[in-house]
Design an enzyme around this catalytic site. Structure first.
Site, PDB file in Angstrom:
ATOM      1  N   CYS A  56       0.920  -1.237   0.171  1.00  0.00           N
ATOM      2  CA  CYS A  56       0.017   0.082   0.101  1.00  0.00           C
ATOM      3  C   CYS A  56       0.871   1.204  -0.177  1.00  0.00           C
ATOM      4  O   CYS A  56       1.304   1.603   1.152  1.00  0.00           O
ATOM      5  CB  CYS A  56      -0.802   0.034   1.076  1.00  0.00           C
ATOM      6  SG  CYS A  56      -2.088   1.492   1.293  1.00  0.00           S
ATOM      7  N   CYS A 110      -0.430   4.181   2.391  1.00  0.00           N
ATOM      8  CA  CYS A 110      -0.216   3.866   3.490  1.00  0.00           C
ATOM      9  C   CYS A 110       1.212   4.149   4.200  1.00  0.00           C
ATOM     10  O   CYS A 110       1.330   4.787   5.076  1.00  0.00           O
ATOM     11  CB  CYS A 110      -0.808   2.605   4.071  1.00  0.00           C
ATOM     12  SG  CYS A 110      -2.535   2.252   3.723  1.00  0.00           S
ATOM     13  N   ASP A 111       2.069   3.480   3.536  1.00  0.00           N
ATOM     14  CA  ASP A 111       3.289   3.228   3.953  1.00  0.00           C
ATOM     15  C   ASP A 111       4.330   4.232   3.232  1.00  0.00           C
ATOM     16  O   ASP A 111       5.347   4.132   3.780  1.00  0.00           O
ATOM     17  CB  ASP A 111       4.016   1.732   3.718  1.00  0.00           C
ATOM     18  CG  ASP A 111       3.023   0.824   4.399  1.00  0.00           C
ATOM     19  OD1 ASP A 111       2.337   1.126   5.521  1.00  0.00           O
ATOM     20  OD2 ASP A 111       2.668  -0.140   3.831  1.00  0.00           O
TER      21      ASP A 111
END
Length: 525
Positions: A345, A348-349
């Site tokens: 992701c 997200c990361d």
């Protein structure tokens, strides 16, 4: 710090605060501390009759602040600024601390209050992570409801040294009493179930006690939701059993091609799906993972679906809409370094790799979009595509090719993700034309190579293609009478949200047609 429109909205929300509470800030001389103080002063000023602000906190993590309802022993702390995707989480925490009731099932609230043990959670998040709010809100509510639960929410960007020392390379990441508890999106029911060892057996008993359905839908993504709406509108008993409502849509950052919806994001779209399904009175059962399907022994008998918790449900017809998950690249190092430099992701990361070098595997739309997004955060992106050219839409290809900090390799076969034993330190790939092998030093790898259907539990019962997809005809019928399928788990081409929704509606209409043509009414087994 907040724009006036946002202040006005916040003021409206804070009118729902019923009980007094205090905010205790632990600050230093940093710019982030100054921003935090400004935010907290704004919050306190909007409800000075109920909210008290103190700045004499002495927590080791600075800047941070705690929320505590007067007369209670709450332990809820936010380290760093909970803005971006987490501003909603902050607002909810303020309301819940102030006595406003959460929109959570009474059974879940009772289970949280009954937890027997001392639980100290530390949860790392990023402000761009769309999977983090569910976890932040779950752990916040647990700390508010149960004094034996202590929760600290940590914004990774504000505590980079801590993130490095604890090897946090993916968010959300949760530690319980100093040990890794879980990573990735988790709903409050999932967290409570992991702590409450008797939850599975109770849940199975509830399933076993349910009467048979006319239509049982396994999966709650766009296809499952559409099937549920179309079935329920026919006035027949409809149930949805799913691990999490919305499915993989929850992991989609931006949706811009769903007809009539100009732009939205996955969590909002998922929430809208669930709201519409609930509007029609559908029985929704979450945290359910299908383990086996038992076909009817004879025409007119019920189909049975068994679940991993030991429970089972029966229905006259079943619609399989189990969706798909990210495909693994299946090279040495991928499993070893998952969440330690191997990520799936980028939204997200990605912020965890600010100023570092990363790779993206995959040249389709997802991979190229990831490379474009990451290029604005990291030092450099290496984009690796197995085919002879990028497969993404032309507008995306033109954009990524224009970026100076993106290097593109086509005809490149990833052979290994390398590491130092604790985290990723590089990637190896082979030029498919020359045979030359390359090793690129980097800190993270983002895998974006498509999907694999969630159909393993169907092997030996429902006909599957060589790719593991459920074989369906034009009506969504499988090889088993009374069993239909829809969405990304099927052989229907083009894995798109709008197509999945249409196929779900079709499967529901086909199931209804099957029901009304049955020569004998199905009786409860």
């Amino acid at each position: 710090m907040l724009e006036q429109e946002l202040k006005n909205q916040l003021a409206g929300y804070l009118q729902r605060v019923q009980q007094p509470f205090e905010i205790v800030a632990s600050l230093d001389d940093s710019d982030t501390s100054k921003q935090m103080l400004d935010l907290l002063q704004t919050i306190q000023g909007l409800r000075a009759d109920k909210i008290t602000l103190r700045t004499d906190g002495n927590d080791a993590r600075k800047p941070s602040f705690t929320l505590k309802r007067v007369g209670t022993d709450m332990h809820l702390r936010f380290a760093g600024l909970p803005l971006g995707h987490e501003f909603t989480s902050l607002v909810l925490a303020l309301l819940w601390t102030g006595g406003h009731p959460p929109k959570v099932e009474a059974e879940t609230i009772a289970a949280i209050k009954a937890l027997d043990g001392d639980y100290e959670f530390e949860m790392y998040m990023s402000l761009t992570c769309h999977n983090c709010p569910d976890v932040v809100q779950a752990l916040s509510l647990m700390a508010i409801l149960n004094p034996r639960v202590k929760t600290t929410v940590i914004e990774g960007g504000a505590f980079q040294a801590e993130v490095e020392s604890r090897k946090v390379m993916a968010v959300p990441m949760v530690f319980l009493n100093g040990e890794l508890f879980g990573s990735g999106r988790m709903l409050i029911e999932e967290i409570v179930a992991k702590l409450d060892k008797g939850a599975g057996a109770r849940d199975a008993a509830k399933l076993n006690a349910k009467d048979p359905y006319d239509v049982l839908i396994v999966g709650g993504g766009p296809s499952g939701a559409a099937a549920a709406v179309y079935a329920a509108r026919k006035g027949i008993r409809t149930g949805v059993a799913t691990e999490r409502f919305g499915g993989q849509v929850n992991d989609t950052m931006s949706i811009e091609n769903y007809i009539s919806v100009l732009e939205t994001d996955g969590p909002k779209f998922s929430s809208a799906l669930e709201a519409q399904v609930r509007h029609y009175g559908v029985d929704i059962m979450t945290q359910q993972i299908a383990a086996k399907i038992i076909p009817p022994a004879a025409p007119g008998e019920l189909v049975e679906v068994q679940f991993e918790n030991g429970g089972s449900l029966k229905s006259s017809t079943v619609i399989l809409s189990t969706g798909a998950r990210w495909r693994n690249v299946n090279v040495p190092g991928e499993q070893e370094y998952k969440n330690a430099g191997v990520n799936y992701c980028p939204h997200c990361d990605g912020p965890l790799y600010k100023g570092k070098r990363v790779a993206v595997i995959g040249g389709g739309n997802s991979g190229v979009e990831a490379a474009i997004d990451l290029a604005g955060i990291v030092e450099h992106v290496t984009l690796i595509e197995f085919a002879s050219q990028l497969k993404a839409d032309a507008v995306l290809v033109n954009k990524v090719e224009s970026l100076s900090n993106v290097t593109i390799h086509v005809n490149a076969q990833t052979t290994e993700i390398t590491g130092d034993g604790s985290k990723v330190n590089g990637i190896k790939f082979k030029d498919r034309i020359s045979g030359e092998e390359h090793h690129v030093p980097l800190a993270g790898v983002f895998v974006q190579i498509g999907l694999v259907p969630n159909t393993e539990f169907l092997k030996g019962t429902v006909e599957l293609s060589r790719f593991g997809e459920i074989v369906v005809d034009a009506h969504g019928r499988t090889n088993i009478p009374g069993v239909f399928a829809a969405g990304d788990a099927t052989t229907t081409p083009f894995k798109q949200i709008v197509i999945a929704a249409g196929e779900g509606a079709k499967a529901a209409l086909s199931a209804f047609d099957y029901l009304i043509r049955m020569p004998v009414a199905v009786e409860a087994a």
